[in-house]
Design a protein around this motif. Structure first.
Motif, PDB file in Angstrom:
ATOM      1  N   ALA A 185       0.662  -1.146   0.202  1.00 42.21           N
ATOM      2  CA  ALA A 185      -0.025  -0.130   0.078  1.00 42.21           C
ATOM      3  C   ALA A 185       0.813   1.359  -0.128  1.00 42.21           C
ATOM      4  CB  ALA A 185      -0.978   0.006   1.248  1.00 42.21           C
TER       5      ALA A 185
ATOM      6  N   VAL B 196      -1.909   8.110   5.632  1.00 42.92           N
ATOM      7  CA  VAL B 196      -2.948   7.282   5.421  1.00 42.92           C
ATOM      8  C   VAL B 196      -2.866   5.655   5.585  1.00 42.92           C
ATOM      9  CG1 VAL B 196      -4.746   6.712   3.591  1.00 42.92           C
ATOM     10  CG2 VAL B 196      -3.889   9.194   4.007  1.00 42.92           C
ATOM     11  N   VAL B 197      -1.624   5.129   4.864  1.00 43.68           N
ATOM     12  CA  VAL B 197      -1.319   3.835   5.047  1.00 43.68           C
ATOM     13  C   VAL B 197      -1.023   3.426   6.579  1.00 43.68           C
ATOM     14  CG1 VAL B 197       0.345   2.238   4.613  1.00 43.68           C
ATOM     15  CG2 VAL B 197      -0.202   3.824   3.014  1.00 43.68           C
TER      16      VAL B 197
ATOM     17  N   ALA C 220      -2.573   4.527   9.004  1.00 46.54           N
ATOM     18  CA  ALA C 220      -4.010   4.731   9.618  1.00 46.54           C
ATOM     19  C   ALA C 220      -4.712   3.447   9.361  1.00 46.54           C
ATOM     20  CB  ALA C 220      -4.820   5.901   9.129  1.00 46.54           C
ATOM     21  N   LEU C 221      -4.398   2.930   8.090  1.00 48.69           N
ATOM     22  CA  LEU C 221      -5.319   1.756   7.679  1.00 48.69           C
ATOM     23  C   LEU C 221      -4.669   0.443   8.234  1.00 48.69           C
ATOM     24  CD1 LEU C 221      -5.558   2.645   3.596  1.00 48.69           C
ATOM     25  CD2 LEU C 221      -7.513   2.631   5.625  1.00 48.69           C
ATOM     26  N   PHE C 222      -3.115   0.358   8.497  1.00 45.08           N
ATOM     27  CA  PHE C 222      -2.503  -0.601   8.978  1.00 45.08           C
ATOM     28  C   PHE C 222      -2.920  -1.065  10.305  1.00 45.08           C
ATOM     29  CE2 PHE C 222       1.338  -2.026  11.228  1.00 45.08           C
ATOM     30  CZ  PHE C 222       1.262  -3.457  10.838  1.00 45.08           C
TER      31      PHE C 222
ATOM     32  N   LEU D 245      -5.900  -3.139  10.330  1.00 42.48           N
ATOM     33  CA  LEU D 245      -5.828  -4.431   9.738  1.00 42.48           C
ATOM     34  C   LEU D 245      -4.943  -5.605  10.694  1.00 42.48           C
ATOM     35  CD1 LEU D 245      -5.616  -6.047   6.954  1.00 42.48           C
ATOM     36  CD2 LEU D 245      -3.547  -4.782   6.449  1.00 42.48           C
TER      37      LEU D 245
END
Length: 201
Positions: free
Chosen positions: A25, A46-47, A49-51, A54
Motif C-alpha cells: 500500500a 494514510v497507510v 491509519a489503515l495498517f 488491519l
C-alpha cells in the motif's frame, strides 16, 4: 486455554500479511496526498491509519483460531496502536518510525535487566519451544540482548538520516532478515547446549 493447531501457512499469512500489505500500500500511495476534513495527509500517514485496524483484525483472527497470542505479539499491537495513533493525530510520520526503536529497545532493556539479576527471562518466554541448558539460555540471552540493542540503534540511524522509502524497506525486510540470520547463526550453540535427550535429538 490450550493453543489450537492451525497450518503454518495460515499462521504465517496472519502474522506477516499486514506488514506486507502495509509495504504494498505504501508503494502505491507514497506519492499521493489526501485531504480529510480540510487537513492534508501524506500517503504514509494514510497507510499507517489503515495498517492499525488491519493488524488488529489479523491478530483477532489468529487468537480466535489458536486461542493464544504471544507476549511479543501483544506488545507489538499495543505499540502499533499507540504510535500509529500519534502519527495520525499529529500528522507526523516520525512517531510510527520510532516505534521500532522503542520495541527493540524495550526487549534489550528487559533482557538486560534479567542478565543483571543473573536470570534469563528469554527462557521464560521460549522454554516450551527451545529446550536449552541454563548456560545456553544465558549465552543466547546475552547475544540477543546485544542484537536487539543494535537493531534499536540501527533504526534510529535509518529513520533520522535516510529517506522514508529506505526506512519502509528496511523495516519490512531488513530487520526481519537480520533477526533470521542471527538465529541461524546460533544453530551450533543451540545444538551444543540442547537439553533434549540424545534419542529425541
Amino acid at each position: 486455554m490450550a493453543e489450537k493447531k492451525i497450518s503454518q501457512g495460515l499462521k504465517s499469512a496472519l502474522e506477516l500479511g499486514p506488514v506486507l500489505l502495509f509495504f504494498v500500500a505504501y508503494l502505491k500511495m507514497k506519492e499521493s496526498t489526501y485531504t480529510i476534513d480540510g487537513v492534508e495527509y501524506s500517503g504514509f500517514i494514510v497507510v499507517t491509519a489503515l495498517f492499525v485496524p488491519l493488524l488488529l483484525a489479523s491478530m483477532a483472527i489468529l487468537w480466535k483460531l489458536t486461542g493464544k497470542l504471544s507476549r511479543m505479539q501483544v506488545l507489538t499491537a499495543v505499540m502499533v496502536i499507540f504510535f500509529g495513533g500519534l502519527t495520525v493525530y499529529f500528522n507526523d510520520e516520525k512517531f510510527f518510525k520510532i516505534k521500532t526503536t522503542i520495541v527493540y529497545g524495550f526487549f534489550a532493556t528487559v533482557l538486560g535487566i534479567g542478565l543483571l539479576l543473573k536470570r534469563s527471562w528469554l527462557e521464560y518466554v521460549m522454554d516450551d519451544f527451545l529446550p536449552l541448558k541454563p548456560e545456553g539460555w544465558m549465552l543466547l540471552t546475552k547475544r540477543l540482548t546485544a542484537m536487539f540493542a543494535a537493531l534499536a540503534i540501527a533504526n534510529e540511524l535509518v529513520w533520522r538520516f535516510m529517506s522514508t522509502d529506505a526506512w519502509v524497506k528496511i523495516e519490512t525486510f531488513g530487520f526481519p532478515i537480520a533477526l533470521f540470520v542471527f538465529f541461524m547463526s546460533q544453530a551450533g550453540m543451540l545444538q551444543r547446549y540442547s537439553d533434549e535427550p540424545e534419542d529425541a535429538a
